[in-house]
Scaffold this active site. Structure first.
Site, PDB file in Angstrom:
ATOM      1  N   GLU A 162       0.765  -1.236   0.000  1.00 35.93           N
ATOM      2  CA  GLU A 162       0.000   0.000   0.000  1.00 35.93           C
ATOM      3  C   GLU A 162       0.804   1.300   0.000  1.00 35.93           C
ATOM      4  O   GLU A 162       0.701   2.113   0.943  1.00 35.93           O
ATOM      5  CB  GLU A 162      -0.988  -0.008   1.174  1.00 35.93           C
ATOM      6  N   GLU A 274      -5.332  -7.933  -1.115  1.00 32.77           N
ATOM      7  CA  GLU A 274      -5.902  -7.636   0.203  1.00 32.77           C
ATOM      8  C   GLU A 274      -7.329  -7.142   0.047  1.00 32.77           C
ATOM      9  O   GLU A 274      -7.598  -6.174  -0.672  1.00 32.77           O
ATOM     10  CB  GLU A 274      -5.052  -6.579   0.932  1.00 32.77           C
TER      11      GLU A 274
END
Length: 343
Positions: A162, A274
């Protein structure tokens, strides 16, 4: 996870299916204490291995595999790997993490190595902080990891969890290229590498943020794009943070349908590494719809990973837990995460 509060208390790993797709669950713990500014409080790390913490991450993986999963994401903080920026792998920490990876490999699963630092080291963005953290620092840790697993065909290299608020996506793509080159030069010439974009590598903004275009320039040593896979994330709660138990969307129209169209038009593939939701009916409804779309578009989506199992103790009452109770799965895992349960 985007929330620094959640990220500081979690760690994850994920599993993938062999029916044309990967389906997975995060096995967390080695990333506990790492927050969105790229700092890691290493005192919070929980090795999800029975002999160290009483948490049996390998038994969890074995359970998930018995029901069809075949890939696990194993997040770890950069500072756990190399306490000194640019330094060598910490022998003690690496030995523990390697036990988890080898436990995963010994089960016959695919195993994703995930550095969980948000494109940062202690607040400084890699190669975009005036030289404080350079590509060479990042290449160093990945060269050491890739050298260890160069002969392991079932290891997948997840370059970074991320990235967010990265000022220049093209500079970030050059950083990703440097890592891909280093991994391939270390002898890991054929394994899959996951390429993360900006804005928490959101599936919804992967194209509009410029991530898809910039990362499309990343190549293998021979100029090919073989096994260079776009890495995307997407949660189903109201603000896409993964911090609420209830889900409000299946993300199909807003994210996965347009992304699938772009991937097809450009000859690329992505992996949803995710996603997650609470163990409530709204998340069963929306998650099953989302993952069914991923399943039926397996030409461009290689699979998915659910957040999260691993070292989430029962007493924490973590709202997105996927930790099984013995052989009994949580509601969301049982309903949606096994590919065979999806329509």
């Amino acid at each position: 996870m985007k929330s620094s509060i959640v990220a500081s208390t979690l760690a994850a790993a994920m599993v993938v299916n062999a029916v044309g797709q990967y389906q997975q669950c995060d096995i967390a713990g080695f990333d506990f204490g790492c927050i969105t500014d790229g700092s890691c409080d290493t005192s919070q790390t929980v090795a999800p291995l029975y002999q160290y913490s009483g948490v049996d991450g390998i038994a969890q993986m074995q359970h998930f595999m018995s029901n069809g999963m075949n890939i696990f994401r194993l997040p770890i903080g950069w500072q756990i790997l190399t306490p000194t920026l640019g330094g060598t792998l910490d022998a003690t920490n690496w030995a523990k993490y390697d036990e988890l990876v080898k436990g995963c490999l010994n089960l016959g699963a695919y195993c994703i190595i995930d550095i969980h630092n948000y494109a940062r080291w202690n607040g400084n963005i890699i190669n975009q902080s005036g030289g404080a953290v350079t590509n060479a620092h990042f290449v160093s840790v990945w060269t050491q990891i890739a050298t260890k697993y160069a002969s392991q065909s079932r290891v997948v290299f997840g370059i970074m969890n991320e990235p967010h608020d990265v000022p220049d996506i093209n500079v970030w793509a050059a950083t990703v290229q440097a890592v891909v080159t280093a991994i391939r030069n270390a002898g890991a010439t054929s394994q899959k590498i996951l390429l993360p974009g900006n804005n928490w590598t959101s599936a919804q903004t992967f194209v509009s943020s410029g991530s898809a275009a910039a990362l499309s320039q990343v190549k293998n040593l021979d100029g090919s794009i073989t096994n260079l896979i776009f890495d995307v994330h997407k949660y189903l709660d109201s603000d896409n943070s993964g911090t609420h138990a209830e889900c409000t969307t299946d993300n199909i129209q807003s994210s996965f349908l347009p992304l699938a169209q772009w991937l097809r038009c450009n000859g690329r593939q992505a992996f949803l590494s995710e996603t997650g939701g609470g163990n409530v009916q709204s998340c069963v409804t929306y998650m099953c719809a989302q993952l069914s779309f991923i399943k039926h578009n397996s030409d461009v989506f290689l699979g998915y990973t659910g957040w999260s199992a691993g070292a989430f103790y029962d007493s924490w009452n973590y709202i997105l837990t996927e930790v099984p109770n013995g052989s009994q799965d949580t509601l969301l895992v049982a309903s949606c995460l096994y590919q065979q349960t999806l329509p």
